[in-house]
Design an enzyme around this catalytic site. Structure first.
Site, PDB file in Angstrom:
ATOM      1  N   GLY A  84       0.816  -1.209   0.000  1.00 39.25           N
ATOM      2  CA  GLY A  84       0.000   0.000   0.000  1.00 39.25           C
ATOM      3  C   GLY A  84       0.841   1.247   0.000  1.00 39.25           C
TER       4      GLY A  84
ATOM      5  N   ARG B  91      -8.214  -1.174  -2.123  1.00 41.99           N
ATOM      6  CA  ARG B  91      -8.097  -0.157  -1.086  1.00 41.99           C
ATOM      7  C   ARG B  91      -8.591   1.190  -1.613  1.00 41.99           C
ATOM      8  NH1 ARG B  91      -2.587  -1.023   2.489  1.00 41.99           N
ATOM      9  NH2 ARG B  91      -2.606  -3.288   2.567  1.00 41.99           N
TER      10      ARG B  91
ATOM     11  N   SER C 237      -2.635   8.356   5.942  1.00 42.09           N
ATOM     12  CA  SER C 237      -1.581   9.366   5.821  1.00 42.09           C
ATOM     13  C   SER C 237      -0.737   9.143   4.571  1.00 42.09           C
ATOM     14  CB  SER C 237      -0.681   9.319   7.057  1.00 42.09           C
ATOM     15  OG  SER C 237       0.011   8.087   7.123  1.00 42.09           O
TER      16      SER C 237
ATOM     17  N   ASP D 178      -0.728  -0.259  12.762  1.00 47.51           N
ATOM     18  CA  ASP D 178      -0.041  -1.527  12.531  1.00 47.51           C
ATOM     19  C   ASP D 178       0.189  -2.327  13.803  1.00 47.51           C
ATOM     20  OD1 ASP D 178       0.030  -1.208   9.816  1.00 47.51           O
ATOM     21  OD2 ASP D 178       2.085  -0.463   9.731  1.00 47.51           O
TER      22      ASP D 178
ATOM     23  N   LYS E 242      -6.569  -3.284   5.531  1.00 47.69           N
ATOM     24  CA  LYS E 242      -5.164  -3.647   5.351  1.00 47.69           C
ATOM     25  C   LYS E 242      -5.094  -4.873   4.436  1.00 47.69           C
ATOM     26  CE  LYS E 242      -3.378  -0.469   8.070  1.00 47.69           C
ATOM     27  NZ  LYS E 242      -2.396   0.535   7.609  1.00 47.69           N
TER      28      LYS E 242
ATOM     29  N   ARG F 231      -8.126  -6.844   9.517  1.00 42.34           N
ATOM     30  CA  ARG F 231      -7.354  -7.335  10.662  1.00 42.34           C
ATOM     31  C   ARG F 231      -8.180  -7.486  11.933  1.00 42.34           C
ATOM     32  NH1 ARG F 231      -1.637  -4.138   9.351  1.00 42.34           N
ATOM     33  NH2 ARG F 231      -0.903  -5.694   7.843  1.00 42.34           N
TER      34      ARG F 231
ATOM     35  N   ARG G 189       1.210  -9.511   9.438  1.00 48.26           N
ATOM     36  CA  ARG G 189       1.080  -9.144  10.848  1.00 48.26           C
ATOM     37  C   ARG G 189       0.155 -10.109  11.606  1.00 48.26           C
ATOM     38  NH1 ARG G 189       4.222  -4.880  11.178  1.00 48.26           N
ATOM     39  NH2 ARG G 189       4.263  -3.394   9.441  1.00 48.26           N
TER      40      ARG G 189
ATOM     41  N   LYS H 230       6.289 -10.555   3.154  1.00 48.65           N
ATOM     42  CA  LYS H 230       5.904  -9.200   2.766  1.00 48.65           C
ATOM     43  C   LYS H 230       6.760  -8.157   3.470  1.00 48.65           C
ATOM     44  CE  LYS H 230       1.850  -6.259   2.128  1.00 48.65           C
ATOM     45  NZ  LYS H 230       2.396  -4.986   2.591  1.00 48.65           N
TER      46      LYS H 230
END
Length: 420
Positions: free
Chosen positions: A92, A120, A162, A299, A326, A330, A375, A401
């Site tokens: 991303g 996204r 952001s 994250d 994400k 998540r 993650r 990743k």
């Protein structure tokens, strides 16, 4: 790929990988600079490979000198013509950082992506480009950009990502007139924008913060080649911080306690740690229930769900909605996988509530799915190491990743992770 995780005591020291966020920024700044830069202490991953490949496609000359070092000779975006294809894979950051760069070329630029990447939201760019008659076409297979970005007064939503703000900050200094950027409230993840401003300054680009949510960006600036070393990654440190807290004392090196990374907030959530030079040590200590705000550190969401699961009492995680967009949703992914262990977890669209306890055990092997999300896999590995019975994690290759050597580092600490 499947891995078997067996409860085990960890101990020792691990060198934390370089910050992926800062590596993206350093490589892009170097790729826009006049001259040749050396970017060192880069931890390679699929996301970093995506940024390198895309910047090469946009005209930069990038050569990998050794395992962690790149030599980068900058490109002139305004001289790029024809048809250019940039494969952002599942990154991303790569996609959103580079779309405005594509709009400064004289080329038709096609962005490709994998997984959920092209799903996204891109409304910030789509709406702005439409106003400027810049071609922007998004489908499940590609995004096409063609046009000439103009200097102007930009207004960007502050509660989506952001990454859009950073994307504009990379290119607006190169335009021939001044621009302003105003961020609408709530302005979330500002810490990531501060990282961008910090890296831009190293390469000679000035962003003037005129208020808490607005910036003046002078035109006709030039990136100047610079040798930079990328600092350690607090988002990756978080997995070992929680592991040390729940399992056994661990030390983590390659860290900068003066860092401006938003994910440094992990230290505020951990009950006990000490720091010495570039090393942070986490001692085993039962965490207390807390309320955690993810607005500047999304994250951290998955691993903080693990910390909460082993905390006696109720932990509330708020401002978590961006976790849903994400590599996976998540919130849904962690809720699904933690419930397999019997964790008392519920959620709303924007929050997570967990009533934790100290021990989890099953009379059968728990089968965990990684949701194609690095993650999720790493967080559930930490959970498994701290549990009282074993589990198997499927889709574990997702770690490539961002952290391809994660399982090796766990094994070096005595963690029992077996690749099946």
């Amino acid at each position: 790929m499947k891995v078997k995780v067996t409860p085990s005591k960890v101990h020792g020291n691990v060198k934390i990988p370089a910050s992926k966020s800062m590596a993206h920024r350093a490589l892009i700044c170097a790729s826009l600079s006049d001259g040749t830069s050396i970017v060192s202490n880069v931890t390679n991953s699929k996301d970093i490979e995506a940024t390198v490949g895309c910047m090469k496609a946009l005209g930069a000359k990038i050569k990998q000198i050794d395992e962690t070092t790149y030599e980068v000779t900058g490109t002139n975006l305004f001289k790029q013509e024809g048809n250019i294809t940039c494969n952002a894979n599942e990154s991303g950051s790569t996609l959103r950082f580079l779309i405005p760069l594509a709009a400064c070329t004289n080329a038709k630029v096609k962005f490709l992506g994998q997984g959920r990447l092209l799903q996204r939201p891109m409304d910030v760019y789509e709406n702005e480009f439409k106003e400027q008659n810049i071609e922007f076409n998004q489908s499940d297979k590609e995004i096409i950009v063609r046009g000439n970005l103009q200097a102007k007064d930009y207004v960007v939503q502050g509660d989506i990502s952001s990454q859009f703000i950073t994307g504009f900050m990379f290119v607006l200094p190169l335009l021939n007139q001044d621009s302003t950027l105003t961020i609408t409230e709530p302005y979330e993840s500002k810490s990531y924008v501060n990282l961008t401003i910090q890296m831009l300054a190293k390469f000679g680009i000035e962003i003037i913060e005129t208020s808490s949510n607005s910036y003046l960006i002078k035109g006709n600036q030039h990136y100047k080649a610079q040798d930079v070393s990328v600092e350690g990654d607090f988002s990756q440190l978080a997995f070992f911080a929680v592991l040390g807290t729940l399992n056994n004392t661990l030390s983590c090196s390659n860290m900068d306690m003066s860092s401006k990374q938003g994910d440094k907030a992990i230290l505020d959530c951990i009950p006990s740690f000490t720091s010495d030079k570039d090393t942070i040590t986490f001692a085993k200590k039962q965490p207390a229930p807390q309320t955690i705000d993810l607005s500047n550190c999304p994250d951290l969401g998955p691993i903080l769900c693990v910390l909460a699961s082993y905390t006696n009492g109720e932990t509330n995680i708020m401002n978590a909605a961006r976790l849903r967009m994400k590599e996976s949703d998540r919130i849904e992914a962690m809720e699904t996988e933690l419930k397999k262990w019997g964790v008392d977890i519920t959620s709303t669209f924007d929050s997570i509530q967990i009533h934790g306890k100290e021990h989890y055990q099953s009379n059968k092997t728990i089968e965990i799915f990684g949701h194609n999300d690095h993650r999720i896999v790493m967080a559930m590995t930490v959970f498994g190491l701290c549990a009282d019975s074993e589990c198997i994690i499927d889709d574990a290759q997702a770690i490539t990743k961002s952290y391809p050597t994660f399982f090796e580092d766990i094994q070096s600490l005595g963690g029992k992770v077996e690749i099946l």
